[in-house]
Design an enzyme around this catalytic site. Sequence first.
Site, mmCIF file in Angstrom:
data_model
loop_
_atom_site.group_PDB
_atom_site.id
_atom_site.type_symbol
_atom_site.label_atom_id
_atom_site.label_comp_id
_atom_site.label_asym_id
_atom_site.label_seq_id
_atom_site.Cartn_x
_atom_site.Cartn_y
_atom_site.Cartn_z
ATOM 1 N N GLU A 142 0.791 -1.229 0.000
ATOM 2 C CA GLU A 142 0.000 0.000 0.000
ATOM 3 C C GLU A 142 0.825 1.283 0.000
ATOM 4 O O GLU A 142 0.774 2.074 0.957
ATOM 5 C CB GLU A 142 -0.954 0.010 1.197
ATOM 6 C CG GLU A 142 -1.923 -1.149 1.202
ATOM 7 C CD GLU A 142 -3.014 -1.016 2.273
ATOM 8 O OE1 GLU A 142 -2.908 -0.117 3.127
ATOM 9 O OE2 GLU A 142 -3.972 -1.787 2.230
ATOM 10 N N GLU B 145 -5.604 -8.681 1.103
ATOM 11 C CA GLU B 145 -6.255 -8.285 2.359
ATOM 12 C C GLU B 145 -7.721 -7.999 2.096
ATOM 13 O O GLU B 145 -8.062 -7.293 1.141
ATOM 14 C CB GLU B 145 -5.651 -6.993 2.948
ATOM 15 C CG GLU B 145 -4.285 -7.136 3.547
ATOM 16 C CD GLU B 145 -3.780 -5.828 4.168
ATOM 17 O OE1 GLU B 145 -4.603 -4.976 4.587
ATOM 18 O OE2 GLU B 145 -2.551 -5.669 4.233
HETATM 19 C C1 GBH Z 1 -4.572 -2.015 5.496
HETATM 20 O O1 GBH Z 1 -4.673 -0.670 5.238
HETATM 21 C C2 GBH Z 1 -3.205 -2.342 6.009
HETATM 22 O O2 GBH Z 1 -2.414 -2.949 5.020
HETATM 23 C C3 GBH Z 1 -3.208 -3.160 7.269
HETATM 24 O O3 GBH Z 1 -1.957 -3.130 7.852
HETATM 25 C C4 GBH Z 1 -4.304 -2.660 8.187
HETATM 26 O O4 GBH Z 1 -4.258 -3.240 9.451
HETATM 27 C C5 GBH Z 1 -5.607 -2.929 7.530
HETATM 28 O O5 GBH Z 1 -5.649 -2.438 6.244
HETATM 29 C C6 GBH Z 1 -6.816 -2.397 8.297
HETATM 30 O O6 GBH Z 1 -6.771 -1.024 8.410
HETATM 31 O O7 GBH Z 1 -12.264 6.646 3.300
HETATM 32 O O8 GBH Z 1 -12.539 6.436 5.677
HETATM 33 O O9 GBH Z 1 -13.892 5.092 4.195
HETATM 34 C C7 GBH Z 1 -5.958 -0.169 4.953
HETATM 35 C C8 GBH Z 1 -5.945 1.089 4.148
HETATM 36 C C9 GBH Z 1 -6.915 3.133 3.540
HETATM 37 C C10 GBH Z 1 -8.387 1.262 3.955
HETATM 38 C C11 GBH Z 1 -8.046 4.082 3.687
HETATM 39 C C12 GBH Z 1 -9.555 2.206 4.035
HETATM 40 C C13 GBH Z 1 -10.387 4.478 3.470
HETATM 41 C C14 GBH Z 1 -11.406 4.485 4.497
HETATM 42 N N1 GBH Z 1 -7.126 1.869 4.142
HETATM 43 N N2 GBH Z 1 -9.305 3.486 3.586
HETATM 44 S S1 GBH Z 1 -12.612 5.745 4.390
#
Ligand code: GBH
Length: 479
Positions: free
Chosen positions: A172, A373
């Site tokens: 990511e 994931e």
């Molecule tokens: C992943 O990141 C990671 O790789 C992992 O380490 C982590 O634990 C897992 O997911 C859970 O968080 O615009 O507010 O609706 C997740 C990355 C980026 C997912 C932003 C959701 C937008 C949410 N994220 N995203 S929102």
Amino acid sequence: TTMAARGKTLVFPEGFVWGAATAAYQVEGAVDADGRGPSIWDVFGRRQGAILQGHTGEIACDHYNRYAEDVGLMDRLDLMAYRFSVSWPRVMPAGAGAVNAAGLGFYDRLVDRLLAAGITPYVTLYHWDLPQALEDAGGWASRDTAYRLADYARVVYERLGDRVGTWMTVNEPWVSAFIGYGIGAHAPGRTSMADAFRAAHHLLLAHGLTAQALRADGAATIALMLNLAPVMTPGQVNDPAAELSPEDAEAVERVDALLNRQFLDPALRGEYPARLLPMIERTAGLGHIRDGDLTTIKQPVDLLGINYYTPCVVRYGPGEPANAAYPGTEDIEFCGAYAPTTAMGWPIVPTGLSRMLERLTRDHPGVGLLVTENGAAFDDVVTEGRVRDADRVAYLDAHLRAAYDAIQAGADLRGYLVWSLLDNFEWAEGYTKRFGIVHVDYATQRRLLKDSALWYRDVIRRNGLHNERARRPTLEAVA
Ligand code: GBH
């Protein structure tokens, strides 16, 4: 009743890989053990107010000491693959130079345990725990860091390459760059959008250099992992075919370029999206993008890893200021409550996964796909020694149906890894959010299989899903 009347059993393709994922800093703990150096998350965690309730990864799930028990759990669940990340500062405490053999030894033992249990190890080389020494030298805003990642990757490959076939470069890059360097909600907590764009480019470069190096050394399978989210309007959430106004369509394209194509296009096509370049130039200049970089970045990848949780929903919003994490998004409204949400507040839209898989199949034919994931945090409670996490079962069930639909539509999806095996350190949220299919009681480090783990074992055993959709009232609206 006939089969048709009962509905079909969804059987996945033969050889479909079922697994689970974690990341080093989120589960290992033991931050001072055996010569490990500090990472940016150790330092960030000491900053007042950086992480909810002042939590840190110091102990986490103590997986560093309990890995054998944890592989035992994976074995009980019949997992076919386990994706873990290697902690760079364990292997190279200063990020470069001296190698810490004891740190490598841990991954050596972990891999052997996994193989003995018949579980295929998938190694992620970088899941956000940059050695602090490299951050002090400029971090991902500095070009040099990309070369350091490739050096470190070679060291890990040398030790594990005889037993590990699948190598995943960076996890990511959007999150590392824009959340870590842009808005500072993640380590290293810097707040410069110019640095965020530079970090994004250098993470891509690190991916390319690493893929190149490991391929030359003989790695069988190389993957890149992106947090991909389909960008859509609220109207498209329930009706993908909804007509968009030209203004809405422009809003969707602009955000898609930042979130998805900024990484997909360089890695898979060797170019930045044309509409993104002026935005990068305005914010960071273009000096950090050197001749030949895009050729280096565009390495053949065997697998594209997709981390999917929720879509990104936007529409034209005249007068809206730019979203802090998305530079250049003036006049775009980021919409929140358009579907039921998980404990993270993320709306649950399973069709977002099928739409993304189908789009990748269309835009990048020939690249194998793997869900690296997918999962959800809910407010689990333990009662009578059980976690009845029906919400999580329904979330996973619905997303697997979406994955199945995408396969039916022609997506070359090779497998699915649930996030996460264990409840763990959820970055800025600390331990307040639980994503595991296995519950962790942090006071005792006791593990308990949640209902979702037992449900998942059943999915793995039948290589597919029951006739009956797992139902949950909160999911009806988006079913
Ligand atoms: C992943 O990141 C990671 O790789 C992992 O380490 C982590 O634990 C897992 O997911 C859970 O968080 O615009 O507010 O609706 C997740 C990355 C980026 C997912 C932003 C959701 C937008 C949410 N994220 N995203 S929102």
